[in-house]
Design a protein around this motif. Structure first.
Motif, PDB file in Angstrom:
ATOM      1  N   HIS A  53     132.500  83.993 -42.600  1.00  0.00           N
ATOM      2  CA  HIS A  53     132.528  83.649 -44.129  1.00  0.00           C
ATOM      3  C   HIS A  53     131.256  82.687 -44.302  1.00  0.00           C
ATOM      4  O   HIS A  53     130.958  82.686 -45.368  1.00  0.00           O
ATOM      5  N   ARG A  54     131.315  81.714 -43.502  1.00  0.00           N
ATOM      6  CA  ARG A  54     130.530  80.516 -43.639  1.00  0.00           C
ATOM      7  C   ARG A  54     129.143  81.114 -43.560  1.00  0.00           C
ATOM      8  O   ARG A  54     127.995  80.601 -44.302  1.00  0.00           O
ATOM      9  N   ARG A  55     128.729  82.194 -42.785  1.00  0.00           N
ATOM     10  CA  ARG A  55     127.567  82.840 -42.812  1.00  0.00           C
ATOM     11  C   ARG A  55     127.244  83.832 -43.806  1.00  0.00           C
ATOM     12  O   ARG A  55     126.143  84.349 -44.181  1.00  0.00           O
ATOM     13  N   GLY A  56     128.320  83.876 -44.671  1.00  0.00           N
ATOM     14  CA  GLY A  56     127.972  84.752 -45.908  1.00  0.00           C
ATOM     15  C   GLY A  56     127.785  86.291 -45.493  1.00  0.00           C
ATOM     16  O   GLY A  56     127.073  87.176 -46.158  1.00  0.00           O
ATOM     17  N   SER A  65     134.536  90.525 -50.812  1.00  0.00           N
ATOM     18  CA  SER A  65     135.234  89.249 -50.417  1.00  0.00           C
ATOM     19  C   SER A  65     135.381  89.513 -48.946  1.00  0.00           C
ATOM     20  O   SER A  65     135.045  90.375 -48.222  1.00  0.00           O
ATOM     21  N   PRO A  66     135.798  88.299 -48.356  1.00  0.00           N
ATOM     22  CA  PRO A  66     136.107  88.234 -46.803  1.00  0.00           C
ATOM     23  C   PRO A  66     137.226  89.261 -46.520  1.00  0.00           C
ATOM     24  O   PRO A  66     137.230  90.085 -45.396  1.00  0.00           O
ATOM     25  N   THR A  67     138.003  89.336 -47.263  1.00  0.00           N
ATOM     26  CA  THR A  67     139.182  90.227 -47.102  1.00  0.00           C
ATOM     27  C   THR A  67     138.845  91.903 -47.007  1.00  0.00           C
ATOM     28  O   THR A  67     139.400  92.590 -46.194  1.00  0.00           O
ATOM     29  N   ALA A  68     137.995  92.017 -48.112  1.00  0.00           N
ATOM     30  CA  ALA A  68     137.347  93.532 -48.233  1.00  0.00           C
ATOM     31  C   ALA A  68     136.724  93.699 -46.592  1.00  0.00           C
ATOM     32  O   ALA A  68     136.938  94.868 -46.503  1.00  0.00           O
ATOM     33  N   TRP A  69     135.995  92.752 -46.536  1.00  0.00           N
ATOM     34  CA  TRP A  69     135.036  92.856 -45.135  1.00  0.00           C
ATOM     35  C   TRP A  69     136.272  93.291 -43.820  1.00  0.00           C
ATOM     36  O   TRP A  69     135.817  93.985 -43.060  1.00  0.00           O
ATOM     37  N   LEU A  70     137.243  92.484 -43.988  1.00  0.00           N
ATOM     38  CA  LEU A  70     138.227  92.236 -42.547  1.00  0.00           C
ATOM     39  C   LEU A  70     139.077  93.555 -42.725  1.00  0.00           C
ATOM     40  O   LEU A  70     139.416  94.128 -41.564  1.00  0.00           O
ATOM     41  N   ALA A  72     137.858  96.489 -43.817  1.00  0.00           N
ATOM     42  CA  ALA A  72     136.703  97.540 -43.517  1.00  0.00           C
ATOM     43  C   ALA A  72     136.585  97.405 -41.756  1.00  0.00           C
ATOM     44  O   ALA A  72     136.575  98.247 -41.063  1.00  0.00           O
ATOM     45  N   ALA A  73     136.805  96.030 -41.238  1.00  0.00           N
ATOM     46  CA  ALA A  73     136.482  95.824 -40.002  1.00  0.00           C
ATOM     47  C   ALA A  73     137.716  96.126 -39.106  1.00  0.00           C
ATOM     48  O   ALA A  73     137.443  96.742 -37.884  1.00  0.00           O
ATOM     49  N   THR A  74     138.845  95.958 -39.607  1.00  0.00           N
ATOM     50  CA  THR A  74     140.079  96.248 -38.620  1.00  0.00           C
ATOM     51  C   THR A  74     140.875  97.308 -39.015  1.00  0.00           C
ATOM     52  O   THR A  74     141.707  97.821 -38.324  1.00  0.00           O
ATOM     53  N   GLY A  75     140.718  97.893 -40.362  1.00  0.00           N
ATOM     54  CA  GLY A  75     141.670  98.841 -40.739  1.00  0.00           C
ATOM     55  C   GLY A  75     143.078  98.308 -40.993  1.00  0.00           C
ATOM     56  O   GLY A  75     143.753  99.307 -41.208  1.00  0.00           O
ATOM     57  N   GLU A  76     143.348  96.978 -41.000  1.00  0.00           N
ATOM     58  CA  GLU A  76     144.654  96.563 -41.411  1.00  0.00           C
ATOM     59  C   GLU A  76     144.891  96.637 -43.023  1.00  0.00           C
ATOM     60  O   GLU A  76     143.901  96.612 -43.607  1.00  0.00           O
ATOM     61  N   ALA A  77     146.043  96.587 -43.222  1.00  0.00           N
ATOM     62  CA  ALA A  77     146.479  96.512 -44.645  1.00  0.00           C
ATOM     63  C   ALA A  77     146.000  95.365 -45.629  1.00  0.00           C
ATOM     64  O   ALA A  77     145.793  94.403 -44.676  1.00  0.00           O
ATOM     65  N   PRO A  78     145.553  95.643 -46.736  1.00  0.00           N
ATOM     66  CA  PRO A  78     145.103  94.395 -47.451  1.00  0.00           C
ATOM     67  C   PRO A  78     145.953  93.219 -47.383  1.00  0.00           C
ATOM     68  O   PRO A  78     145.512  91.945 -47.184  1.00  0.00           O
ATOM     69  N   SER A  83     146.201  87.481 -45.841  1.00  0.00           N
ATOM     70  CA  SER A  83     146.831  86.400 -45.334  1.00  0.00           C
ATOM     71  C   SER A  83     145.973  85.909 -44.065  1.00  0.00           C
ATOM     72  O   SER A  83     145.901  84.579 -43.963  1.00  0.00           O
ATOM     73  N   ARG A  84     145.467  86.683 -43.297  1.00  0.00           N
ATOM     74  CA  ARG A  84     144.457  86.048 -42.078  1.00  0.00           C
ATOM     75  C   ARG A  84     143.107  85.271 -42.625  1.00  0.00           C
ATOM     76  O   ARG A  84     143.059  84.306 -42.164  1.00  0.00           O
ATOM     77  N   VAL A  85     142.563  85.936 -43.728  1.00  0.00           N
ATOM     78  CA  VAL A  85     141.603  85.057 -44.368  1.00  0.00           C
ATOM     79  C   VAL A  85     141.883  83.687 -44.948  1.00  0.00           C
ATOM     80  O   VAL A  85     141.399  82.783 -44.649  1.00  0.00           O
ATOM     81  N   ARG A  86     142.961  83.756 -45.457  1.00  0.00           N
ATOM     82  CA  ARG A  86     143.582  82.669 -45.920  1.00  0.00           C
ATOM     83  C   ARG A  86     143.755  81.472 -45.152  1.00  0.00           C
ATOM     84  O   ARG A  86     143.486  80.486 -45.172  1.00  0.00           O
ATOM     85  N   VAL A  87     144.406  82.056 -43.934  1.00  0.00           N
ATOM     86  CA  VAL A  87     144.645  80.919 -42.790  1.00  0.00           C
ATOM     87  C   VAL A  87     143.467  80.657 -42.037  1.00  0.00           C
ATOM     88  O   VAL A  87     143.206  79.485 -41.842  1.00  0.00           O
ATOM     89  N   ALA A  88     142.338  81.568 -41.921  1.00  0.00           N
ATOM     90  CA  ALA A  88     141.166  81.137 -41.220  1.00  0.00           C
ATOM     91  C   ALA A  88     140.366  80.149 -42.140  1.00  0.00           C
ATOM     92  O   ALA A  88     139.840  79.274 -41.549  1.00  0.00           O
ATOM     93  N   LEU A  89     140.376  80.395 -43.394  1.00  0.00           N
ATOM     94  CA  LEU A  89     139.730  79.419 -44.302  1.00  0.00           C
ATOM     95  C   LEU A  89     140.287  78.010 -44.219  1.00  0.00           C
ATOM     96  O   LEU A  89     139.456  77.080 -44.261  1.00  0.00           O
TER      97      LEU A  89
END
Ligand SMILES: [Zn+2]
Ligand SMILES: [Zn+2]
Length: 373
Positions: A53-56, A65-70, A72-78, A83-89
């Motif tokens: 996220h910090r590197r854009g 958004s970072p969520t849309a990226w995640l 695509a990256a993991t195939g996990e449910a939105p 929730s993971r992005v929220r925790v990470a940020l």
């Protein structure tokens, strides 16, 4: 206890050797080790997401958004990714929490609770973070959320009141058929409303309300209790009528379908003919004739499958559910046709018995029970 360094010497820290090699007294330490490893992996995942996220990176790669990226990256449910992005940020601003997470001392679940606590009062959280992380480390899963909400009330009374209002505004209930032929009930209630529902369900589902030998799981008992509460509401006399009726479930089907073995469609999904027969045992029946194209032509008068006078005689004779050991009173019971009317059984006292909802279900789906004397 074996240290991680020793395990890692063999290469794979998750599977250092076959599980069969563990002695009985090594199981708990192994679970604790894996629990820490899992937290460490999740903390590292959060660190990666924050760095991305910090590197854009998401925007540079064309994600909204970072969520849309995640996703695509993991195939996990939105919802999971959000929730993971929220925790990470949030962890970027929670030094003590982040360090304890990275050391495997806090599970992701505890970290999420801390993130929620911070969201309501970030400045106060910064002041009290060391104390709260210590509580997250030491208190049980049951006590820790209570300690957090206690902290919130003391630290920020106005905010806690605001939270209560937000909880009320966030109330919701979703009831939707699933592809697995079940109906999912899911929602959030504010504490006061939740307590009302919980108390009502407990009154029917707790051990004191059950007969001995009840084989249902607690979750099944709660589900049955919710349905029973709704059914009693539908039965109650002060409920508005619809075309002079108090319908519970409306079925439109042919006599042949009712007597058969097929499936019958409801708004919420298909039911078996067996279930339709149980519903039709004690129901209001409206005969309708169809033309050759299946269009309704004439409708006869609606009539009860059990005429009121017969039902009164049955209530008097049986008094309540006739299943051995069951004492559900007559007013909550269905009148069950021992030989179903769709199978040419007669609607007479000798072919009828009172059964409560659960036992009526049992009677239709299993062998008949012996009659109570
Ligand atoms: Zn029946
Ligand atoms: Zn019963």
């Amino acid at each position: 206890m074996t240290t991680e360094a020793e395990y890692s010497a063999d290469g794979d820290p998750v599977n250092p050797f076959p599980v069969d090699w563990l002695g009985d007294d090594e199981m708990v330490p192994e679970l604790q080790r894996l629990h820490r490893l899992k937290a460490q992996a999740e903390a590292r995942e959060a660190a990666v997401i924050a760095r991305v996220h910090r590197r854009g990176v998401p925007h540079a790669q064309g994600f909204a958004s970072p969520t849309a990226w995640l996703i695509a990256a993991t195939g996990e449910a939105p919802a999971v990714c959000r929730s993971r992005v929220r925790v990470a940020l949030a962890l970027q601003h929670m030094d003590h929490t982040r360090q304890a997470f990275a050391a495997g001392e806090l599970s992701e679940c505890r970290v999420r609770l801390l993130v929620d606590a911070r969201a309501g009062a970030p400045d106060l959280f910064r002041r009290d973070e060391p104390l709260l992380v210590e509580q997250a480390r030491t208190l049980s899963a049951r006590v820790f959320p209570k300690a957090l909400s206690h902290w919130r009330r003391l630290a920020d009374p106005d905010g806690a009141r605001f939270d209560a209002e937000a909880a009320f505004l966030a109330r919701r209930l979703h009831i939707s058929p699933t592809w697995e032929r079940t109906v999912r009930v899911d929602g959030d209630l504010d504490p006061e409303s939740g307590q009302i529902v919980l108390t009502a369900i407990r009154s029917l589902a707790e051990p004191a309300a059950l007969e001995p030998g009840d084989g249902r799981t607690p979750a099944q008992r709660r589900a049955d209790a919710l349905v029973e509460i709704c059914r009693r509401h539908l039965d109650s006399a002060d409920r508005p009528t619809q075309n002079g009726e108090r319908p519970h479930v409306t079925l439109a089907l042919s006599l042949a379908d009712l007597a058969g073995d097929g499936l019958i469609d409801l708004e919420t999904g298909p039911i078996t003919a067996e279930t339709a027969r149980r519903l039709a045992c004690d129901a209001t029946i409206t005969p309708i004739t169809l033309d050759g194209a299946g269009q309704p032509q004439t409708a006869g008068d609606a009539r009860r499958s059990i005429p009121p006078a017969l039902r009164r005689a049955l209530d008097l004779r049986d008094g309540g559910c006739t299943h051995p050991g069951c004492d559900i009173p007559a007013r909550w019971c269905d009148a069950h046709h021992i030989i179903h009317w769709a199978h040419r059984g007669k609607t007479t006292l000798t072919n009828l018995r009172l059964l409560c909802r659960p036992h009526h279900r049992t009677a239709h789906h299993h062998q008949p029970y012996p009659r109570r004397q």
